[in-house]
Design a protein around this motif. Structure first.
Motif, PDB file in Angstrom:
ATOM      1  N   GLU A  64       0.807  -1.219   0.000  1.00  0.00           N
ATOM      2  CA  GLU A  64       0.000   0.000   0.000  1.00  0.00           C
ATOM      3  C   GLU A  64       0.840   1.269   0.000  1.00  0.00           C
ATOM      4  O   GLU A  64       0.480   2.243  -0.671  1.00  0.00           O
ATOM      5  CB  GLU A  64      -0.981   0.010   1.179  1.00  0.00           C
ATOM      6  N   PRO A  65       1.993   1.326   0.699  1.00  0.00           N
ATOM      7  CA  PRO A  65       2.803   2.547   0.608  1.00  0.00           C
ATOM      8  C   PRO A  65       3.228   2.876  -0.815  1.00  0.00           C
ATOM      9  O   PRO A  65       3.228   4.051  -1.210  1.00  0.00           O
ATOM     10  CB  PRO A  65       3.996   2.243   1.519  1.00  0.00           C
ATOM     11  N   ALA A  66       3.594   1.880  -1.608  1.00  0.00           N
ATOM     12  CA  ALA A  66       3.968   2.149  -2.997  1.00  0.00           C
ATOM     13  C   ALA A  66       2.766   2.656  -3.786  1.00  0.00           C
ATOM     14  O   ALA A  66       2.890   3.573  -4.618  1.00  0.00           O
ATOM     15  CB  ALA A  66       4.536   0.894  -3.651  1.00  0.00           C
ATOM     16  N   TYR A  67       1.602   2.075  -3.540  1.00  0.00           N
ATOM     17  CA  TYR A  67       0.367   2.502  -4.204  1.00  0.00           C
ATOM     18  C   TYR A  67       0.068   3.967  -3.872  1.00  0.00           C
ATOM     19  O   TYR A  67      -0.218   4.777  -4.757  1.00  0.00           O
ATOM     20  CB  TYR A  67      -0.780   1.599  -3.768  1.00  0.00           C
ATOM     21  N   VAL A  68       0.137   4.299  -2.590  1.00  0.00           N
ATOM     22  CA  VAL A  68      -0.193   5.657  -2.165  1.00  0.00           C
ATOM     23  C   VAL A  68       0.861   6.642  -2.654  1.00  0.00           C
ATOM     24  O   VAL A  68       0.531   7.761  -3.074  1.00  0.00           O
ATOM     25  CB  VAL A  68      -0.367   5.712  -0.634  1.00  0.00           C
ATOM     26  N   ALA A  69       2.123   6.259  -2.638  1.00  0.00           N
ATOM     27  CA  ALA A  69       3.165   7.146  -3.152  1.00  0.00           C
ATOM     28  C   ALA A  69       2.928   7.471  -4.619  1.00  0.00           C
ATOM     29  O   ALA A  69       3.075   8.627  -5.056  1.00  0.00           O
ATOM     30  CB  ALA A  69       4.541   6.507  -2.971  1.00  0.00           C
ATOM     31  N   SER A  70       2.537   6.469  -5.399  1.00  0.00           N
ATOM     32  CA  SER A  70       2.234   6.686  -6.811  1.00  0.00           C
ATOM     33  C   SER A  70       1.029   7.600  -6.969  1.00  0.00           C
ATOM     34  O   SER A  70       1.013   8.502  -7.824  1.00  0.00           O
ATOM     35  CB  SER A  70       1.987   5.344  -7.499  1.00  0.00           C
ATOM     36  N   VAL A  83      -5.722  16.411  -0.450  1.00  0.00           N
ATOM     37  CA  VAL A  83      -5.927  14.968  -0.421  1.00  0.00           C
ATOM     38  C   VAL A  83      -6.495  14.561   0.934  1.00  0.00           C
ATOM     39  O   VAL A  83      -6.111  15.102   1.975  1.00  0.00           O
ATOM     40  CB  VAL A  83      -4.611  14.201  -0.695  1.00  0.00           C
ATOM     41  N   VAL A  84      -7.432  13.636   0.896  1.00  0.00           N
ATOM     42  CA  VAL A  84      -7.917  12.968   2.108  1.00  0.00           C
ATOM     43  C   VAL A  84      -7.597  11.489   1.942  1.00  0.00           C
ATOM     44  O   VAL A  84      -7.985  10.865   0.953  1.00  0.00           O
ATOM     45  CB  VAL A  84      -9.429  13.185   2.328  1.00  0.00           C
ATOM     46  N   TYR A  85      -6.863  10.946   2.901  1.00  0.00           N
ATOM     47  CA  TYR A  85      -6.433   9.545   2.832  1.00  0.00           C
ATOM     48  C   TYR A  85      -7.309   8.691   3.736  1.00  0.00           C
ATOM     49  O   TYR A  85      -7.515   9.007   4.911  1.00  0.00           O
ATOM     50  CB  TYR A  85      -4.964   9.413   3.237  1.00  0.00           C
ATOM     51  N   HIS A  86      -7.774   7.574   3.180  1.00  0.00           N
ATOM     52  CA  HIS A  86      -8.615   6.618   3.899  1.00  0.00           C
ATOM     53  C   HIS A  86      -7.707   5.606   4.588  1.00  0.00           C
ATOM     54  O   HIS A  86      -7.207   4.677   3.966  1.00  0.00           O
ATOM     55  CB  HIS A  86      -9.557   5.930   2.904  1.00  0.00           C
ATOM     56  N   SER A  87      -7.486   5.778   5.877  1.00  0.00           N
ATOM     57  CA  SER A  87      -6.592   4.918   6.641  1.00  0.00           C
ATOM     58  C   SER A  87      -7.414   3.890   7.422  1.00  0.00           C
ATOM     59  O   SER A  87      -8.346   3.286   6.876  1.00  0.00           O
ATOM     60  CB  SER A  87      -5.714   5.770   7.564  1.00  0.00           C
ATOM     61  N   VAL A  88      -7.098   3.688   8.669  1.00  0.00           N
ATOM     62  CA  VAL A  88      -7.795   2.714   9.501  1.00  0.00           C
ATOM     63  C   VAL A  88      -7.605   3.129  10.952  1.00  0.00           C
ATOM     64  O   VAL A  88      -6.613   3.764  11.304  1.00  0.00           O
ATOM     65  CB  VAL A  88      -7.244   1.280   9.255  1.00  0.00           C
ATOM     66  N   ALA A 104       2.443   3.610   7.504  1.00  0.00           N
ATOM     67  CA  ALA A 104       3.482   4.137   6.614  1.00  0.00           C
ATOM     68  C   ALA A 104       2.894   5.098   5.591  1.00  0.00           C
ATOM     69  O   ALA A 104       3.503   6.123   5.252  1.00  0.00           O
ATOM     70  CB  ALA A 104       4.195   2.981   5.909  1.00  0.00           C
ATOM     71  N   CYS A 105       1.694   4.789   5.099  1.00  0.00           N
ATOM     72  CA  CYS A 105       1.032   5.673   4.137  1.00  0.00           C
ATOM     73  C   CYS A 105       0.675   7.014   4.762  1.00  0.00           C
ATOM     74  O   CYS A 105       0.783   8.060   4.113  1.00  0.00           O
ATOM     75  CB  CYS A 105      -0.220   5.010   3.585  1.00  0.00           C
ATOM     76  N   GLU A 106       0.245   6.996   6.005  1.00  0.00           N
ATOM     77  CA  GLU A 106      -0.062   8.259   6.677  1.00  0.00           C
ATOM     78  C   GLU A 106       1.170   9.170   6.695  1.00  0.00           C
ATOM     79  O   GLU A 106       1.060  10.384   6.478  1.00  0.00           O
ATOM     80  CB  GLU A 106      -0.547   7.998   8.105  1.00  0.00           C
ATOM     81  N   ASP A 107       2.327   8.583   6.950  1.00  0.00           N
ATOM     82  CA  ASP A 107       3.557   9.377   6.936  1.00  0.00           C
ATOM     83  C   ASP A 107       3.814   9.969   5.549  1.00  0.00           C
ATOM     84  O   ASP A 107       4.185  11.141   5.421  1.00  0.00           O
ATOM     85  CB  ASP A 107       4.734   8.506   7.364  1.00  0.00           C
ATOM     86  N   LEU A 108       3.593   9.174   4.505  1.00  0.00           N
ATOM     87  CA  LEU A 108       3.769   9.679   3.141  1.00  0.00           C
ATOM     88  C   LEU A 108       2.821  10.844   2.863  1.00  0.00           C
ATOM     89  O   LEU A 108       3.207  11.848   2.254  1.00  0.00           O
ATOM     90  CB  LEU A 108       3.525   8.558   2.135  1.00  0.00           C
ATOM     91  N   VAL A 109       1.588  10.701   3.288  1.00  0.00           N
ATOM     92  CA  VAL A 109       0.585  11.750   3.061  1.00  0.00           C
ATOM     93  C   VAL A 109       0.982  13.031   3.777  1.00  0.00           C
ATOM     94  O   VAL A 109       0.906  14.128   3.208  1.00  0.00           O
ATOM     95  CB  VAL A 109      -0.807  11.258   3.509  1.00  0.00           C
ATOM     96  N   ARG A 110       1.443  12.902   5.003  1.00  0.00           N
ATOM     97  CA  ARG A 110       1.801  14.091   5.783  1.00  0.00           C
ATOM     98  C   ARG A 110       2.998  14.825   5.187  1.00  0.00           C
ATOM     99  O   ARG A 110       3.154  16.030   5.392  1.00  0.00           O
ATOM    100  CB  ARG A 110       2.075  13.700   7.235  1.00  0.00           C
ATOM    101  N   ARG A 111       3.846  14.105   4.467  1.00  0.00           N
ATOM    102  CA  ARG A 111       5.036  14.723   3.880  1.00  0.00           C
ATOM    103  C   ARG A 111       4.893  14.969   2.380  1.00  0.00           C
ATOM    104  O   ARG A 111       5.876  15.259   1.700  1.00  0.00           O
ATOM    105  CB  ARG A 111       6.249  13.804   4.123  1.00  0.00           C
ATOM    106  N   SER A 112       3.660  14.901   1.879  1.00  0.00           N
ATOM    107  CA  SER A 112       3.440  14.950   0.430  1.00  0.00           C
ATOM    108  C   SER A 112       3.551  16.345  -0.169  1.00  0.00           C
ATOM    109  O   SER A 112       3.720  16.486  -1.380  1.00  0.00           O
ATOM    110  CB  SER A 112       2.058  14.387   0.100  1.00  0.00           C
ATOM    111  N   GLY A 113       3.398  17.374   0.642  1.00  0.00           N
ATOM    112  CA  GLY A 113       3.331  18.735   0.110  1.00  0.00           C
ATOM    113  C   GLY A 113       1.924  19.174  -0.235  1.00  0.00           C
ATOM    114  O   GLY A 113       1.694  20.343  -0.554  1.00  0.00           O
ATOM    115  N   LEU A 114       0.970  18.236  -0.175  1.00  0.00           N
ATOM    116  CA  LEU A 114      -0.443  18.558  -0.385  1.00  0.00           C
ATOM    117  C   LEU A 114      -1.084  18.958   0.940  1.00  0.00           C
ATOM    118  O   LEU A 114      -0.633  18.547   2.014  1.00  0.00           O
ATOM    119  CB  LEU A 114      -1.183  17.345  -0.949  1.00  0.00           C
ATOM    120  N   ALA A 115      -2.151  19.731   0.879  1.00  0.00           N
ATOM    121  CA  ALA A 115      -2.991  19.926   2.057  1.00  0.00           C
ATOM    122  C   ALA A 115      -3.698  18.596   2.312  1.00  0.00           C
ATOM    123  O   ALA A 115      -4.309  18.032   1.409  1.00  0.00           O
ATOM    124  CB  ALA A 115      -4.012  21.030   1.811  1.00  0.00           C
TER     125      ALA A 115
END
Length: 226
Positions: A64-70, A83-88, A104-115
């Motif tokens: 999932e981290p690779a999917y979300v990074a893409s 972006v709003v990320y659907h976590s758990v 791990a995906c939450e960390d990617l989202v927080r560092r994405s540069g997006l709101a």
């Protein structure tokens, strides 16, 4: 923010979660662009013209981290600002590998540069078939925070279209209960059965549930949707 959000890309928009989000957006008069696997090769093009995106990874995705990074890279390339990320709920749970993937995906989202906003839903009420005897591979007496899919959709629509939610992480549950309490209310029997062993990550989840449940408070959802 509500005045500026006219179109929202929903990645994973054809599944039950994505449909709930799309329906709630439509109820607010916001255009929802449901995107699936066929859109992935040209995702940056598909999301162009959308002010925001809701990202749902396929269930039990092996990476999932690779999917979300893409997905995040495509959103940035397509000019999507939010972006709003659907976590758990309880993403950092080392005993559950698929939860750890979402952490791990939450960390990617927080560092994405997006709101960004992160939603952490509890177990869906709709995952329990309460029309007859309920077979359960974990204890029916452990605490859960259960979430109704329609409430998830409404909460997602709020944070996608209203101001004040950028940088927020919200755990979501419609109600706190045990499975036995839900079964008793529905007048059906709940039966403890062995783990079917269909996926090692599911087996790990059932073992965690058996020991700890998945408790989630319901006050946050109430504050979001009333």
């Amino acid at each position: 923010m509500s005045a500026s959000v006219q179109r929202v890309a929903v990645l994973g928009g054809h599944g039950k979660t994505g449909r709930a989000v799309c329906e709630a957006l439509a109820a607010r008069g916001v255009g929802a662009v449901a995107l699936g696997r066929s859109d992935w090769p040209d995702l940056a093009v598909a999301v162009a013209g959308c002010e925001a995106a809701y990202v749902i990874a396929p269930n039990l995705h092996p990476d999932e981290p690779a999917y979300v990074a893409s997905a995040l890279a495509a959103l940035l390339a397509g000019g999507v600002g939010r972006v709003v990320y659907h976590s758990v709920a309880s993403p950092y749970a080392p005993a559950m590998p698929h939860h750890m993937g979402k952490a791990a995906c939450e960390d990617l989202v927080r560092r994405s540069g997006l709101a960004w906003t992160i939603l952490q839903p509890g177990a869906y009420l709709q995952n329990l078939d309460l029309t007859g005897p309920l077979d359960l591979p974990y204890s029916p007496d452990v605490p859960f925070g259960f979430l109704d899919l329609s409430d998830l959709g409404r909460a997602a629509a709020v944070v996608l279209t209203q101001e004040g939610h950028a940088g927020a992480t919200y755990e979501l549950a419609t109600r706190a209960a045990t499975v036995r309490e839900l079964a008793d209310e529905a007048g059906v029997e709940v039966r403890r059965v062995p783990d079917p062993g269909t996926h090692p990550w599911l087996s790990a989840m059932f073992a965690y549930y058996d020991a700890h449940g998945l408790p989630v408070g319901d006050r946050v959802l109430k504050s979001l949707i009333g």
